[in-house]
Design an enzyme around this catalytic site. Structure first.
Site, PDB file in Angstrom:
ATOM      1  N   GLY A 137     -29.063  31.206  30.561  1.00 39.59           N
ATOM      2  CA  GLY A 137     -29.253  32.370  29.695  1.00 39.59           C
ATOM      3  C   GLY A 137     -30.680  32.891  29.744  1.00 39.59           C
TER       4      GLY A 137
ATOM      5  CD  GLU B  23     -22.268  27.278  28.109  1.00 39.81           C
ATOM      6  OE1 GLU B  23     -22.424  27.683  26.942  1.00 39.81           O
ATOM      7  OE2 GLU B  23     -22.837  26.260  28.554  1.00 39.81           O
TER       8      GLU B  23
ATOM      9  CG  ASP C 292     -22.344  30.853  19.902  1.00 44.18           C
ATOM     10  OD1 ASP C 292     -22.611  29.931  19.111  1.00 44.18           O
ATOM     11  OD2 ASP C 292     -21.192  31.093  20.303  1.00 44.18           O
TER      12      ASP C 292
ATOM     13  CD  GLN D  47     -23.627  20.661  26.763  1.00 45.60           C
ATOM     14  OE1 GLN D  47     -24.345  20.740  25.777  1.00 45.60           O
ATOM     15  NE2 GLN D  47     -23.110  21.724  27.362  1.00 45.60           N
TER      16      GLN D  47
ATOM     17  N   PRO E 253     -30.250  20.300  25.507  1.00 46.05           N
ATOM     18  CG  PRO E 253     -28.124  20.456  26.439  1.00 46.05           C
ATOM     19  CD  PRO E 253     -28.904  19.717  25.409  1.00 46.05           C
TER      20      PRO E 253
END
Lengths: 286, 286
Positions: free
Chosen positions: B138, B106, B155, B31, B162
């Site tokens: 994840g 992450e 979260d 990203q 993405p």
């Protein structure tokens, strides 16, 4: 060509909405009045470059002004609306058969006519026979009243423009006297997030607290307003708006609402810690 | 020269913040990552042109992710955070001495480094010895877990980028299995006001409801997010988040918060009629 309307929430934060058409734009005796047609928010009323109502989310503001005090005190009979030229508060008030009298005082006659022409679905509520529309200064009007109204709704614009007087100690004092013993005053109190409106709210709350033993803030999610986060003030000599509220009595009226419900009523008085801390710190520093 | 960052809330609605300085701007493997210094919102993390956190209001989002499930189930010991690269959720979690293990997964290593460098006050929570940071997907991580976590916090960013996989039935199924019998999953569920994000929320809620007997939405006022109005999803096989909650037990922990409190807890589950009606209508039309 693309047309965009931009409202400045602060010097550094802007909220912009694409405009399909500008339907009305004129300076009245008191303020700039604009009516814009938009896709995302429908038709919008803009006064002095601030969004006052949008067709898409005005129901949130008007329901929260009216149904919160009506839940607390269902026997309200006589109501005064200061400002309220769109008719949104009146539309919600006339849902109650028990209300007998609704006086609406707005000083800007041109604004009243604009609302009737461009927001006819909202403004048709003025045709209800219990409603009396008065063109005049709300402060002067309320000054002459004593022990008359069970509910006063201060449906004003920002405290920085022509309606600054509706946030003064003098005005709240007149409202206090114009109310019946168990009467309620509800005010719009701006957004608590950006400092300049938060400070205006702090001042207004302090002034109300000098006059009313019971003052509580409550809140709603209003997407077209700054920060999407709006506060209202509830002031009374008598009722706490959370304790001893008879939700069953209100539910039995079967009032149709799109935002408000009995859970929202209590939830709206649950104010975040930072809002209450800012209010307390600002008061102590005076 | 003035620099402004503009986020498009819809094709017709824009939110703009004046930028004092662009501190970081780079395309990672996943990203666009931008860090901006602003006056009104402090330092901001922007991913693919959407504000993810601002120093001024990130506490609202992170407190609401963490303290709501902790109030419901104060004996949570093992927590999985999916995403959460800023460390905001971890900062709130480590306020509880009773939590023993916090795994944070992450996938974007570059984002993790950017957060540590530019948001050191938030990211320092990762130094707590109970925290384990894992770089990875994840979805793949949680797929291998069975009956491990008492709490999973999803979260994630938006469901259009993405991290779309974190809004799928497959992912929620893995989370359901990774949770202990009385475990809780909390998800960020976008704004219910603008139709495209509201529809994404409706889909996500339906998927969760297929897997969890108890699914409830709750809300917060987050000014830097679209409409200033954000939803969270609470999913459990066991606990209703409003009934039988022991507020005194939570209060006795003396957790310091700036937004959340015991009244906000209940108020946040009071969802406006229009949000629930849109959800029901959309579900019926499927």
């Amino acid at each position: 060509m693309e047309l965009w309307f931009t409202e400045e929430h602060t010097d550094d934060v802007r909220f912009s909405i694409k405009v399909e058409k500008s339907l009305y734009s004129k300076q009245s005796k008191y303020q700039n009045i604009d009516v814009l047609q938009t896709k995302s928010f429908g038709r919008m009323l803009v006064l002095d470059d601030s969004i006052v109502i949008s067709e898409k989310d005005e129901f949130i503001y008007h329901e929260m002004m009216v149904h919160v005090p009506m839940m607390v005190k269902p026997d309200i009979k006589r109501v005064l609306v200061i400002g309220g030229s769109s008719g949104g508060c009146v539309r919600e008030l006339i849902k109650y058969d028990t209300i007998e009298q609704i006086d609406v005082v707005e000083m800007d006659e041109e604004l009243v006519q604009v609302c009737k022409k461009y927001f006819p679905k909202i403004a048709r509520s003025f045709k209800d026979e219990r409603v009396k529309q008065i063109i005049g200064d709300g402060l002067k009007f309320v000054r002459k009243k004593d022990d008359v109204y069970d509910l006063i709704l201060v449906d004003s614009t920002d405290p920085f423009g022509p309606q600054e007087s509706f946030f003064t100690r003098e005005f709240y004092g007149h409202c206090s006297r114009a109310l019946t013993e168990q009467g309620i005053m509800v005010t719009q109190q701006e957004s608590p997030f950006y400092p300049h409106t938060a400070n205006a709210m702090h001042r207004a709350v302090r002034r109300m607290e000098e006059l009313f033993p019971e003052v509580q803030l409550y809140q709603a999610h209003i997407p077209s307003y700054p920060a999407g986060y709006w506060l209202f003030g509830f002031a009374s000599h008598y009722d706490n708006p959370v304790h001893n509220v008879d939700t069953r009595a209100w539910l039995s009226l079967k009032i149709k609402t799109h935002y408000y419900n009995e859970y929202i009523h209590f939830g709206s008085f649950a104010i975040p810690n930072y809002v209450m801390e800012d209010l307390e710190n600002d008061t102590q520093s005076q």
